[in-house]
Scaffold this motif. Structure first.
Motif, PDB file in Angstrom:
ATOM      1  N   ALA A  24      -5.717  -2.589   7.892  1.00  0.00           N
ATOM      2  CA  ALA A  24      -4.412  -3.194   7.640  1.00  0.00           C
ATOM      3  C   ALA A  24      -4.555  -4.668   7.281  1.00  0.00           C
ATOM      4  O   ALA A  24      -3.895  -5.168   6.365  1.00  0.00           O
ATOM      5  CB  ALA A  24      -3.519  -3.023   8.863  1.00  0.00           C
ATOM      6  N   VAL A  36      -0.552  -2.226  13.565  1.00  0.00           N
ATOM      7  CA  VAL A  36      -0.730  -0.815  13.908  1.00  0.00           C
ATOM      8  C   VAL A  36       0.069  -0.545  15.170  1.00  0.00           C
ATOM      9  O   VAL A  36      -0.167  -1.163  16.210  1.00  0.00           O
ATOM     10  CB  VAL A  36      -2.218  -0.471  14.121  1.00  0.00           C
ATOM     11  N   THR A  56       2.727   2.609  11.450  1.00  0.00           N
ATOM     12  CA  THR A  56       2.375   1.363  10.774  1.00  0.00           C
ATOM     13  C   THR A  56       3.524   0.364  10.822  1.00  0.00           C
ATOM     14  O   THR A  56       4.695   0.755  10.851  1.00  0.00           O
ATOM     15  CB  THR A  56       2.005   1.615   9.295  1.00  0.00           C
ATOM     16  N   TRP A  66      -0.941   5.272   9.867  1.00  0.00           N
ATOM     17  CA  TRP A  66      -2.375   5.126   9.657  1.00  0.00           C
ATOM     18  C   TRP A  66      -3.061   6.387  10.147  1.00  0.00           C
ATOM     19  O   TRP A  66      -2.790   6.857  11.247  1.00  0.00           O
ATOM     20  CB  TRP A  66      -2.922   3.917  10.420  1.00  0.00           C
TER      21      TRP A  66
END
Length: 234
Positions: A24, A36, A56, A66
């Motif tokens: 990320a 996250v 996410t 994710w």
């Protein structure tokens, strides 16, 4: 046979989260709150092979998650979990782009304007090579068929003619149109009706009456309008 989730991989949530955070951050995309978010569960992909899912915090990625896939070499408890892949995947309520539709399928009747090109594919079922057409179907000049390179490269196929006939017959200048139902007589008996050549002659023609709304259009023989030549003889 159902494969059960590997216990060691299932518990490697923090390893998977760390991998998702690294990905990320590397993306450089804007986010809201946590990069996250919460752990949403796991999906078993195979023996000693599963994927952890995390919410996410990336802006504009509603219900995307994710997906971090982990594996390990063998069943030995000393075998460590390894990150295989980290990707963003859409959830059931994720905002997705519309399904891509080829250009030639997006263009509809009425969309064509000056300068717009609408190519036909080489395997268009409506068309057939000119050399494969039957002379009786297309009123082709036999001399043209015998001279290589002359005539049209492709002509309407039987499928193309049938589809065209149905479209015309069911359209505004067919027998079911309100104008036709109110007409005194059908087009077949009208002096302004010019029969088509070829295999469609028995069903269609062109209207040549400038007063009629069908003037210049293909009409079926059982279409009609109030401007019929025999409506009133003066």
């Amino acid at each position: 046979m159902e494969i059960t989730a590997d216990h060691l991989l299932s518990n490697a949530i923090e390893l998977a989260r760390a991998a998702a955070i690294d990905e990320a951050r590397a993306s450089g995309l804007p986010y809201e709150g946590e990069l996250v978010g919460e752990h949403l569960g796991v999906e078993v992909d195979g023996e000693r092979f599963l994927t952890h899912l995390f919410r996410t915090g990336l802006s504009g990625y509603r219900d995307w998650r994710w997906a971090v896939t982990l594996t390990r070499a063998d069943e030995d408890t000393s075998s460590e979990a390894t990150v295989c892949d980290v990707v963003l995947l859409p959830g059931p309520d994720a905002l997705l782009a519309p399904k891509w539709i080829p250009y030639h399928e997006r263009i509809q009747a009425g969309d064509l304007t000056p300068g717009v090109i609408v190519p036909t594919s080489h395997d268009d079922a409506r068309l057939t090579p000119g050399y494969a057409a039957l002379p009786g179907d297309e009123e082709l000049d036999m001399a043209q068929l015998l001279e290589l390179g002359l005539g049209r490269e492709r002509v309407l196929s039987a499928f193309g003619r049938d589809a065209t006939s149905q479209r015309w017959y069911r359209g505004d200048f067919g027998p079911e149109a309100q104008m036709a139902k109110a007409a005194p007589l059908p087009c077949a008996a009208c002096a302004f009706f010019i029969p088509m050549a070829g295999s469609m002659r028995s069903v269609f023609g062109v209207c040549a009456n400038e007063i009629s709304p069908a003037d210049g259009h293909v009409v079926s023989i059982d279409h009609g309008c109030g401007a019929h030549s025999q409506a009133q003889v003066i």
